[in-house]
Design a protein around this motif. Structure first.
Motif, PDB file in Angstrom:
ATOM      1  N   GLY A  54      -7.667  96.400  38.198  1.00  0.00           N
ATOM      2  CA  GLY A  54      -8.852  95.888  38.869  1.00  0.00           C
ATOM      3  C   GLY A  54      -8.842  96.099  40.368  1.00  0.00           C
ATOM      4  N   VAL A  55      -7.653  96.352  40.939  1.00  0.00           N
ATOM      5  CA  VAL A  55      -7.597  96.629  42.373  1.00  0.00           C
ATOM      6  C   VAL A  55      -7.960  98.103  42.575  1.00  0.00           C
ATOM      7  N   LEU A  56      -8.916  98.341  43.453  1.00  0.00           N
ATOM      8  CA  LEU A  56      -9.381  99.707  43.704  1.00  0.00           C
ATOM      9  C   LEU A  56      -8.242 100.563  44.252  1.00  0.00           C
ATOM     10  N   ASP A  57      -8.133 101.798  43.773  1.00  0.00           N
ATOM     11  CA  ASP A  57      -7.040 102.685  44.160  1.00  0.00           C
ATOM     12  C   ASP A  57      -7.607 103.973  44.766  1.00  0.00           C
ATOM     13  N   TYR A  89       5.158 107.124  42.003  1.00  0.00           N
ATOM     14  CA  TYR A  89       4.964 106.905  40.573  1.00  0.00           C
ATOM     15  C   TYR A  89       3.475 107.051  40.294  1.00  0.00           C
ATOM     16  N   GLU A 124       0.306 107.409  37.307  1.00  0.00           N
ATOM     17  CA  GLU A 124      -0.168 107.354  35.925  1.00  0.00           C
ATOM     18  C   GLU A 124      -1.434 108.204  35.833  1.00  0.00           C
ATOM     19  N   GLY A 180      -5.477 107.052  44.209  1.00  0.00           N
ATOM     20  CA  GLY A 180      -5.614 107.556  42.846  1.00  0.00           C
ATOM     21  C   GLY A 180      -6.917 108.315  42.654  1.00  0.00           C
ATOM     22  N   GLU A 181      -7.983 107.818  43.262  1.00  0.00           N
ATOM     23  CA  GLU A 181      -9.270 108.510  43.150  1.00  0.00           C
ATOM     24  C   GLU A 181      -9.217 109.869  43.829  1.00  0.00           C
ATOM     25  N   MET A 210      -7.320 112.171  41.592  1.00  0.00           N
ATOM     26  CA  MET A 210      -8.156 112.550  40.447  1.00  0.00           C
ATOM     27  C   MET A 210      -9.197 113.588  40.869  1.00  0.00           C
ATOM     28  N   PRO A 247     -13.298  96.112  37.604  1.00  0.00           N
ATOM     29  CA  PRO A 247     -13.942  95.738  36.339  1.00  0.00           C
ATOM     30  C   PRO A 247     -15.317  95.095  36.593  1.00  0.00           C
ATOM     31  N   TYR A 300       9.434  99.895  39.871  1.00  0.00           N
ATOM     32  CA  TYR A 300       8.098 100.500  39.795  1.00  0.00           C
ATOM     33  C   TYR A 300       7.100  99.507  40.355  1.00  0.00           C
ATOM     34  N   THR A 312      -9.046 111.465  33.145  1.00  0.00           N
ATOM     35  CA  THR A 312     -10.081 110.432  33.185  1.00  0.00           C
ATOM     36  C   THR A 312      -9.758 109.301  34.161  1.00  0.00           C
ATOM     37  N   ALA A 313      -8.508 109.182  34.579  1.00  0.00           N
ATOM     38  CA  ALA A 313      -8.157 108.152  35.560  1.00  0.00           C
ATOM     39  C   ALA A 313      -6.764 108.436  36.110  1.00  0.00           C
ATOM     40  N   VAL A 314      -6.572 108.074  37.376  1.00  0.00           N
ATOM     41  CA  VAL A 314      -5.256 108.229  38.006  1.00  0.00           C
ATOM     42  C   VAL A 314      -4.963 106.972  38.813  1.00  0.00           C
ATOM     43  N   ARG A 315      -3.749 106.450  38.641  1.00  0.00           N
ATOM     44  CA  ARG A 315      -3.309 105.337  39.479  1.00  0.00           C
ATOM     45  C   ARG A 315      -2.031 105.779  40.172  1.00  0.00           C
ATOM     46  N   VAL A 316      -1.910 105.448  41.455  1.00  0.00           N
ATOM     47  CA  VAL A 316      -0.734 105.865  42.212  1.00  0.00           C
ATOM     48  C   VAL A 316       0.069 104.631  42.598  1.00  0.00           C
ATOM     49  N   GLY A 317       1.365 104.689  42.385  1.00  0.00           N
ATOM     50  CA  GLY A 317       2.236 103.581  42.747  1.00  0.00           C
ATOM     51  C   GLY A 317       3.482 104.073  43.448  1.00  0.00           C
ATOM     52  N   LYS A 318       4.428 103.158  43.634  1.00  0.00           N
ATOM     53  CA  LYS A 318       5.691 103.508  44.281  1.00  0.00           C
ATOM     54  C   LYS A 318       6.827 103.410  43.273  1.00  0.00           C
ATOM     55  N   ASN A 370     -10.384 103.899  37.205  1.00  0.00           N
ATOM     56  CA  ASN A 370     -10.129 103.725  38.632  1.00  0.00           C
ATOM     57  C   ASN A 370     -11.047 102.649  39.218  1.00  0.00           C
TER      58      ASN A 370
END
Lengths: 91, 91
Positions: free
Chosen positions: A13-16, B42, B44, A19-20, A23, B91, A7, A35-41, B88
């Motif tokens: 803290g890194v802007l995504d 992946y 979240e 993910g935005e 969202m 900080p 994963y 309320t928030a989404v983060r996308v990864g691999k 997203n």
């Protein structure tokens, strides 16, 4: 045979932007609770190895050297016996 | 607050050019034990909801409608209480 499930996610803290975008899409579709989404691999790497310790060492190294960008990404992985081995080929 | 961890992967049998490229890279770097690689997504998704059943229903629907392509991809997810809520934003 061992299966590494890897994963890779952006560090907190890194802007995504991806993910935005997701969202924004979800909210536009009416999912107001988001309320928030983060996308990864997510990667599955199948290893023809028996030694779990050596496999873990290699997977760790693969993540650092190729699969993740350690400047902005973090990674975690699990090692397990695959239920059924897979290939990259069509059956 | 609930956190959905969503894993989107190609269905078995669907050709994975990205996975093949990663496998080629790993082999070229000397990881001879690698026999197959599959690459997926992946995600979240943080939900400001308390009802797990309703959250599960919505996440299922999000996957079908936006996050996965049901023709070539399959998905699975878990729902849990987030250790620490995230945003997203930087900080």
């Amino acid at each position: 045979m061992l299966l590494a499930k890897i994963y890779v996610t952006l560090k907190p803290g890194v802007l995504d932007p991806q993910g935005e975008a997701v969202m924004g899409g979800l909210k536009a579709m009416g999912y107001e609770g988001v309320t928030a989404v983060r996308v990864g691999k997510y990667l599955e790497v199948q290893l023809d190895m028996k030694d779990r310790q050596e496999a873990g060492r290699q997977v760790e190294e693969m993540c650092r050297r190729l699969l993740a960008n350690p400047v902005i990404e973090q990674y975690r992985y699990t090692l397990e016996e695959p239920a059924a081995p897979f290939t990259n080929e069509t059956p």
